[in-house]
Design a protein around this motif. Structure first.
Motif, PDB file in Angstrom:
ATOM      1  N   ILE A 157       0.834  -1.203   0.000  1.00 46.57           N
ATOM      2  CA  ILE A 157       0.000   0.000   0.000  1.00 46.57           C
ATOM      3  C   ILE A 157       0.869   1.253   0.000  1.00 46.57           C
ATOM      4  O   ILE A 157       0.615   2.221  -0.737  1.00 46.57           O
ATOM      5  CB  ILE A 157      -0.951  -0.010   1.208  1.00 46.57           C
ATOM      6  N   LYS A 158       1.932   1.241   0.796  1.00 48.80           N
ATOM      7  CA  LYS A 158       2.834   2.396   0.842  1.00 48.80           C
ATOM      8  C   LYS A 158       3.522   2.608  -0.504  1.00 48.80           C
ATOM      9  O   LYS A 158       3.630   3.737  -0.995  1.00 48.80           O
ATOM     10  CB  LYS A 158       3.879   2.186   1.942  1.00 48.80           C
ATOM     11  N   LEU A 159       3.987   1.518  -1.091  1.00 48.17           N
ATOM     12  CA  LEU A 159       4.670   1.627  -2.379  1.00 48.17           C
ATOM     13  C   LEU A 159       3.714   2.081  -3.477  1.00 48.17           C
ATOM     14  O   LEU A 159       4.102   2.833  -4.383  1.00 48.17           O
ATOM     15  CB  LEU A 159       5.291   0.283  -2.746  1.00 48.17           C
ATOM     16  N   TYR A 160       2.463   1.640  -3.417  1.00 46.49           N
ATOM     17  CA  TYR A 160       1.470   2.072  -4.399  1.00 46.49           C
ATOM     18  C   TYR A 160       1.245   3.580  -4.295  1.00 46.49           C
ATOM     19  O   TYR A 160       1.143   4.273  -5.321  1.00 46.49           O
ATOM     20  CB  TYR A 160       0.165   1.324  -4.187  1.00 46.49           C
ATOM     21  N   GLY A 161       1.194   4.087  -3.071  1.00 41.88           N
ATOM     22  CA  GLY A 161       1.057   5.529  -2.883  1.00 41.88           C
ATOM     23  C   GLY A 161       2.240   6.280  -3.465  1.00 41.88           C
ATOM     24  O   GLY A 161       2.080   7.342  -4.086  1.00 41.88           O
ATOM     25  N   THR A 162       3.441   5.720  -3.285  1.00 40.02           N
ATOM     26  CA  THR A 162       4.632   6.341  -3.867  1.00 40.02           C
ATOM     27  C   THR A 162       4.563   6.351  -5.388  1.00 40.02           C
ATOM     28  O   THR A 162       4.893   7.347  -6.042  1.00 40.02           O
ATOM     29  CB  THR A 162       5.891   5.576  -3.420  1.00 40.02           C
ATOM     30  N   ALA A 163       4.097   5.237  -5.958  1.00 36.31           N
ATOM     31  CA  ALA A 163       3.977   5.147  -7.412  1.00 36.31           C
ATOM     32  C   ALA A 163       2.981   6.174  -7.946  1.00 36.31           C
ATOM     33  O   ALA A 163       3.209   6.796  -8.993  1.00 36.31           O
ATOM     34  CB  ALA A 163       3.559   3.737  -7.818  1.00 36.31           C
ATOM     35  N   LEU A 164       1.872   6.361  -7.235  1.00 37.27           N
ATOM     36  CA  LEU A 164       0.889   7.363  -7.658  1.00 37.27           C
ATOM     37  C   LEU A 164       1.503   8.766  -7.695  1.00 37.27           C
ATOM     38  O   LEU A 164       1.305   9.514  -8.656  1.00 37.27           O
ATOM     39  CB  LEU A 164      -0.303   7.348  -6.696  1.00 37.27           C
ATOM     40  N   LYS A 165       2.268   9.109  -6.653  1.00 40.69           N
ATOM     41  CA  LYS A 165       2.893  10.433  -6.599  1.00 40.69           C
ATOM     42  C   LYS A 165       3.885  10.610  -7.749  1.00 40.69           C
ATOM     43  O   LYS A 165       3.931  11.662  -8.390  1.00 40.69           O
ATOM     44  CB  LYS A 165       3.597  10.616  -5.256  1.00 40.69           C
ATOM     45  N   GLU A 166       4.681   9.577  -7.987  1.00 36.67           N
ATOM     46  CA  GLU A 166       5.684   9.677  -9.041  1.00 36.67           C
ATOM     47  C   GLU A 166       5.042   9.774 -10.424  1.00 36.67           C
ATOM     48  O   GLU A 166       5.527  10.503 -11.292  1.00 36.67           O
ATOM     49  CB  GLU A 166       6.626   8.473  -8.987  1.00 36.67           C
ATOM     50  N   MET A 167       3.950   9.047 -10.625  1.00 35.55           N
ATOM     51  CA  MET A 167       3.274   9.119 -11.920  1.00 35.55           C
ATOM     52  C   MET A 167       2.634  10.486 -12.142  1.00 35.55           C
ATOM     53  O   MET A 167       2.604  11.004 -13.263  1.00 35.55           O
ATOM     54  CB  MET A 167       2.223   8.016 -12.034  1.00 35.55           C
ATOM     55  N   ASN A 168       2.129  11.099 -11.081  1.00 31.58           N
ATOM     56  CA  ASN A 168       1.578  12.453 -11.202  1.00 31.58           C
ATOM     57  C   ASN A 168       2.651  13.448 -11.629  1.00 31.58           C
ATOM     58  O   ASN A 168       2.378  14.400 -12.377  1.00 31.58           O
ATOM     59  CB  ASN A 168       0.950  12.880  -9.876  1.00 31.58           C
ATOM     60  N   LEU A 169       3.874  13.236 -11.141  1.00 34.69           N
ATOM     61  CA  LEU A 169       4.981  14.088 -11.562  1.00 34.69           C
ATOM     62  C   LEU A 169       5.423  13.741 -12.983  1.00 34.69           C
ATOM     63  O   LEU A 169       5.764  14.622 -13.774  1.00 34.69           O
ATOM     64  CB  LEU A 169       6.169  13.924 -10.600  1.00 34.69           C
ATOM     65  N   ARG A 170       5.387  12.463 -13.304  1.00 37.19           N
ATOM     66  CA  ARG A 170       5.878  11.997 -14.595  1.00 37.19           C
ATOM     67  C   ARG A 170       5.065  12.568 -15.750  1.00 37.19           C
ATOM     68  O   ARG A 170       5.635  12.911 -16.796  1.00 37.19           O
ATOM     69  CB  ARG A 170       5.823  10.454 -14.615  1.00 37.19           C
ATOM     70  N   ILE A 171       3.757  12.644 -15.606  1.00 37.55           N
ATOM     71  CA  ILE A 171       2.928  13.101 -16.724  1.00 37.55           C
ATOM     72  C   ILE A 171       3.121  14.587 -17.011  1.00 37.55           C
ATOM     73  O   ILE A 171       2.634  15.082 -18.034  1.00 37.55           O
ATOM     74  CB  ILE A 171       1.432  12.808 -16.459  1.00 37.55           C
ATOM     75  N   ARG A 172       3.852  15.281 -16.134  1.00 36.73           N
ATOM     76  CA  ARG A 172       4.169  16.696 -16.379  1.00 36.73           C
ATOM     77  C   ARG A 172       5.569  16.868 -16.959  1.00 36.73           C
ATOM     78  O   ARG A 172       6.019  17.987 -17.172  1.00 36.73           O
ATOM     79  CB  ARG A 172       4.038  17.491 -15.076  1.00 36.73           C
ATOM     80  N   ASP A 173       6.261  15.764 -17.171  1.00 34.09           N
ATOM     81  CA  ASP A 173       7.627  15.791 -17.672  1.00 34.09           C
ATOM     82  C   ASP A 173       7.610  15.374 -19.141  1.00 34.09           C
ATOM     83  O   ASP A 173       7.409  14.196 -19.470  1.00 34.09           O
ATOM     84  CB  ASP A 173       8.494  14.820 -16.855  1.00 34.09           C
ATOM     85  N   ASN A 174       7.817  16.319 -20.041  1.00 36.66           N
ATOM     86  CA  ASN A 174       7.707  16.046 -21.472  1.00 36.66           C
ATOM     87  C   ASN A 174       8.740  15.046 -21.976  1.00 36.66           C
ATOM     88  O   ASN A 174       8.545  14.424 -23.022  1.00 36.66           O
ATOM     89  CB  ASN A 174       7.840  17.353 -22.267  1.00 36.66           C
TER      90      ASN A 174
END
Length: 523
Positions: A157-174
């Protein structure tokens, strides 16, 4: 020196010291003998064909799908993190793939590519800040359920939360949004929601989360464009993400860009399509027909609606002709007639029915392709049936006197319900359960909508299979119910006595003809 050209697979310590590494797992023998701290092999994981022999202080991977206590040894300090993660992923792969098919994933005897997105993951950069937590979350969640390991589930669950945060940042990185690691991370998060998603009391939460991730991967695919998916890894990721996106479009009854010519041709220029790709092409056209049916239903001008209904009927029949041609091509490649039921080896030994068919090792992809074909027949033939009935009641001269015998969604749904056992056997791993979800869901919705004499019997058969999966820690039934609630827009409340049945009837148009009516038509 193997792996990425010009780079060693040696441990981090040996690479820093520019020394040769003996690649011993989980810690380098050279480091142990030299009294050094081995920093591990965090750069890449690989599949393991058989149970490994313990070396030194290494922990042996547990036997396949053992219900015993968790084999994981939690090593919280940073230096041992790599060993723990390597162990977790290796155990997960053992749980995921069909028995004895982890190292070399064979192609089907009819040329269907057995590989899927998870086989690509081992080739990617597993230090990627989005891919790593997404992969570990999925791995630990599955291990936690399989071995009743609460610590693994909490860590997931903790790692999934980390993945969500990183993906939110990733979609803003062209720059990073176009990588294979981004696509793979999105797919892993969708799979996490499918099998280990939200336990919220809100019925549609889990289905909504899966749909959001799947649509996110679809948008990432669209951003890359068809020319950006021609490499081997990208093509395999696209092959799987396309199927998920097409399934979402069918369930939502809304087409997407994958039905257009560039997306049906350009990603396959480097390698020709196999029969599963050609089936996915047909499936991609189904949402167009479903959306048109809905638009006709909402049309207020009956004259216009009638003309559009005739055109829809002809389009459906043309699509059915394409599907029939696909089936004929498949039949030509088989040594015996196609079965109407896929049976397990034990069932094949117990019966002499004519529809038995032996699926040898490596033919699992043929089995799931048949299940997807039957699913497509259910949806397409139900739409043809409904459109035919509407035209026959308003203008009998515009349609033939009867439909061809092969247009029988009930037969296709029965084939699925009596084949589910093949895919949910323990030796099929999570792979089989993951792929059978859509066929199972379509067949169950059909039987809930149908007035056929044995529809309830087949529905109970499917419900029993779902219950069996639940006992194995796979809550596929909960996911399918949630997904239906999240994707059927015509029924927003749960006030019905049986909301699943109500949604199913609404999705299929509430016009499933019983067999007695078909028999009467033929007479």
């Amino acid at each position: 020196m193997v792996g990425v050209p010009g780079r060693s697979k040696g441990c981090k310590t040996c690479r820093k010291r520019k020394k040769g590494c003996d690649l011993q797992q989980p810690f380098c023998g050279n480091c142990i003998r030299g009294g050094l701290i081995c920093e591990g092999y965090a750069r890449q994981w690989t599949f393991i064909a058989n149970e490994p022999v313990p070396r030194g202080n290494a922990t042996a991977v547990v036997a396949r799908r053992s219900p015993a206590k968790s084999p994981l040894t939690f090593l919280p300090d940073q230096l041992n993190r790599t060993a723990f993660e390597t162990q977790s992923v290796s155990i997960f792969f053992d749980l995921y793939f069909p028995a004895n098919e982890r190292q070399v994933l064979k192609s089907s005897t009819v040329g269907l590519d057995f590989r899927n997105w998870i086989t690509v993951v081992q080739k990617l950069d597993l230090e990627d800040v989005a891919l790593r937590p997404a992969l570990l979350a999925f791995c630990l969640a599955r291990i936690g359920v399989s071995h009743n390991d609460q610590a693994a589930r909490e860590q997931a669950i903790k790692l999934y939360g980390t993945a969500l945060k990183e993906m939110n940042l990733r979609i803003r990185d062209n720059r990073r949004i176009h990588t294979d690691e981004t696509l793979a991370a999105g797919k892993l998060m969708a799979q996490y929601e499918m099998f280990h998603g939200s336990t919220s009391p809100e019925l549609k939460t889990r289905g909504t989360n899966w749909k959001t991730h799947t649509e996110g991967v679809t948008m990432l695919t669209q951003v890359r464009g068809p020319h950006g998916l021609v490499s081997e890894n990208a093509r395999l990721l696209f092959k799987d993400s396309r199927l998920s996106a097409v399934i979402t479009a069918i369930v939502s009854r809304k087409p997407n860009f994958l039905a257009t010519t560039p997306w049906r041709t350009l990603p396959f220029e480097s390698k020709p399509k196999d029969l599963s790709d050609e089936l996915h092409d047909v499936m991609a056209m189904i949402p167009i027909l479903l959306e048109e049916s809905d638009l006709i239903h909402a049309c207020q001008d009956e004259g216009v609606a009638h003309k559009r209904r005739i055109r829809l009927f002809l389009q459906c029949r043309a699509t059915d002709d394409t599907l029939r041609k696909w089936l004929a091509d498949l039949s030509l490649r088989l040594p015996s007639p196609l079965p109407s039921v896929i049976r397990t080896p034990a069932e094949q030994n117990e019966t002499s029915e004519h529809d038995c068919f032996s699926f040898e090792l490596g033919d699992h992809m043929l089995a799931i392709t048949l299940a997807l074909y039957w699913s497509t027949c259910i949806v397409l033939h139900s739409l043809i049936d409904m459109t035919f009935e509407s035209l026959r009641s308003s203008s009998p001269t515009d349609v033939p006197g009867r439909l061809p015998d092969h247009i029988d969604p009930h037969r296709s749904a029965t084939s699925i319900s009596r084949s589910i056992g093949y895919f949910i056997r323990p030796e099929m791993g999570l792979w089989g359960v993951q792929l059978i979800g859509f066929p199972l869901g379509v067949a169950l919705m059909y039987f809930l909508s149908s007035e056929e004499a044995n529809a309830d019997e087949e529905r109970r058969r499917l419900s029993g299979n779902i219950a069996a999966l639940s006992q194995m820690g796979l809550s596929l039934g909960t996911f399918l119910t949630s997904l239906q609630a999240a994707t059927v827009p015509w029924f927003a409340t749960d006030e019905s006595e049986n909301p699943w049945r109500t949604r199913s009837r609404l999705w299929f148009g509430g016009n499933i003809r019983p067999q007695a009516r078909r028999d009467e038509d033929q007479r």
